[in-house]
Design a protein around this motif. Structure first.
Motif, PDB file in Angstrom:
ATOM      1  N   ASP A 205      44.119  18.222 -47.254  1.00  0.00           N
ATOM      2  CA  ASP A 205      43.735  17.400 -46.632  1.00  0.00           C
ATOM      3  C   ASP A 205      43.909  15.503 -46.579  1.00  0.00           C
TER       4      ASP A 205
ATOM      5  N   PRO B  90      38.799  16.538 -37.879  1.00  0.00           N
ATOM      6  CA  PRO B  90      37.890  16.277 -39.837  1.00  0.00           C
ATOM      7  C   PRO B  90      38.923  15.459 -40.463  1.00  0.00           C
ATOM      8  N   SER B  91      39.872  16.346 -40.090  1.00  0.00           N
ATOM      9  CA  SER B  91      41.077  15.927 -41.594  1.00  0.00           C
ATOM     10  C   SER B  91      41.370  15.185 -41.225  1.00  0.00           C
TER      11      SER B  91
ATOM     12  N   LYS C 146      40.268  12.460 -39.749  1.00  0.00           N
ATOM     13  CA  LYS C 146      39.451  11.523 -40.169  1.00  0.00           C
ATOM     14  C   LYS C 146      38.744  10.970 -42.124  1.00  0.00           C
ATOM     15  N   ARG C 147      39.023  12.034 -42.490  1.00  0.00           N
ATOM     16  CA  ARG C 147      39.281  12.001 -43.747  1.00  0.00           C
ATOM     17  C   ARG C 147      40.541  11.258 -44.926  1.00  0.00           C
TER      18      ARG C 147
ATOM     19  N   ASN D  48      36.930   6.620 -41.126  1.00  0.00           N
ATOM     20  CA  ASN D  48      36.543   7.485 -39.891  1.00  0.00           C
ATOM     21  C   ASN D  48      35.745   6.466 -39.059  1.00  0.00           C
TER      22      ASN D  48
END
Length: 300
Positions: free
Chosen positions: A109, A197-198, A200-201, A205
């Motif tokens: 991630d 999601p990955s 944005k992490r 975000n």
């Protein structure tokens, strides 16, 4: 330079796909498990280090290093779990690959970048902590001519970005099916729901307060007019049936690098975005990168 391959690759991929993950593990490849601490990260990073066949029997010899960055669905273990380490070891023993250390850090991630809030600076860890740790602990050729960076998918992006961000560290960097789409907020929002999601992490975000452009390969080359001449040799391979349409992006990247005068090679060939394709071409992918090593330093 651009190459397009067809034909026998279809049969080769089909034959290779018959092997389950890890089926190449006919011998036990020697690996060390390290935990590398860094002020750039909150916790030590688990790192696997594969040593070459003659590492223990040639104690006066130093070896080049391949830094391997894994895909988004994997971790540091995929190098061994998916048979890549065994294939590299076999190539080294047969002489089709030079003997080298292979270093595989855990980067789940992270996208191998420094995040926007300063709490996770993975790119800083790679350059300022991991490379010095490996050079101090192992008998490496601690120079640009003795280092390669390579990765798959997310890690392919990470390796190419690392090579451009630190051109003095590597003589070559390569991406296999690399995620080298433009890094901008609209592109992130257009990604499949399970990838967003990955991203944005790792990059932030917020549509404005993020580090996307800072880590965009195209912007990195545009923002530094001298980078094209300093960049390591870049090698990219991708399957023409890649489900994320990366073949189209890679084709554009080839023309982009050519227009800027970056030394590179792009290979598009029959294959998809999966492990059967990656396992099949990985040894040749690494062999191409290894031709850029400075053998005057590597063979001692």
């Amino acid at each position: 330079m651009f190459r397009l391959r067809h034909g026998a690759a279809v049969l080769a991929v089909a034959a290779f796909a018959a092997f389950p993950a890890g089926a190449l593990a006919a011998r036990s490849v020697h690996r060390n498990v390290e935990h590398v601490a860094s002020r750039a990260l909150a916790a030590p990073v688990r790192v696997l280090v594969m040593t070459p066949p003659s590492y223990d029997t040639a104690p006066a010899r130093r070896f080049p290093v391949l830094y391997f960055l894994h895909d988004a669905g994997g971790n540091e273990d995929v190098l061994f779990r998916e048979g890549l380490a065994d294939a590299l070891d076999e190539g080294m023993r047969e002489g089709s690959l030079p003997e080298m250390l292979v270093v595989s850090p855990r980067g789940v991630d992270t996208w191998f970048v420094d995040g926007p809030d300063g709490t996770s600076s993975y790119a800083t860890f790679l350059t300022e902590s991991l490379v010095p740790f490996v050079d101090a602990r192992y008998r490496t050729i601690a120079s640009r001519g003795g280092r390669l960076a390579a990765g798959i998918s997310m890690g392919g992006y990470g390796a190419l970005r690392w090579g451009l961000a630190e051109p003095g560290l590597f003589c070559a960097a390569g991406g296999l099916s690399p995620a080298i789409q433009q890094m901008c907020w609209p592109a992130v929002e257009a990604m499949p729901f399970f990838i967003r999601p990955s991203l944005k992490r790792a990059f932030g975000n917020d549509p404005v307060k993020n580090v996307l452009r800072k880590n965009d390969l195209y912007a990195m080359l545009l923002d530094d007019p001298g980078l094209a001449a300093r960049a390591p040799f870049l090698h990219v391979r991708c399957g023409t049936e890649d489900k994320y349409r990366l073949a189209e992006i890679v084709s554009f990247f080839d023309r982009y690098l050519g227009a800027l005068g970056v030394a590179h090679e792009v290979v598009l060939e029959t294959g998809v975005h999966d492990w059967p394709y990656w396992r099949k071409v990985f040894p040749e992918f690494v062999r191409t990168l290894s031709t850029r090593l400075s053998f005057a330093e590597a063979v001692q």
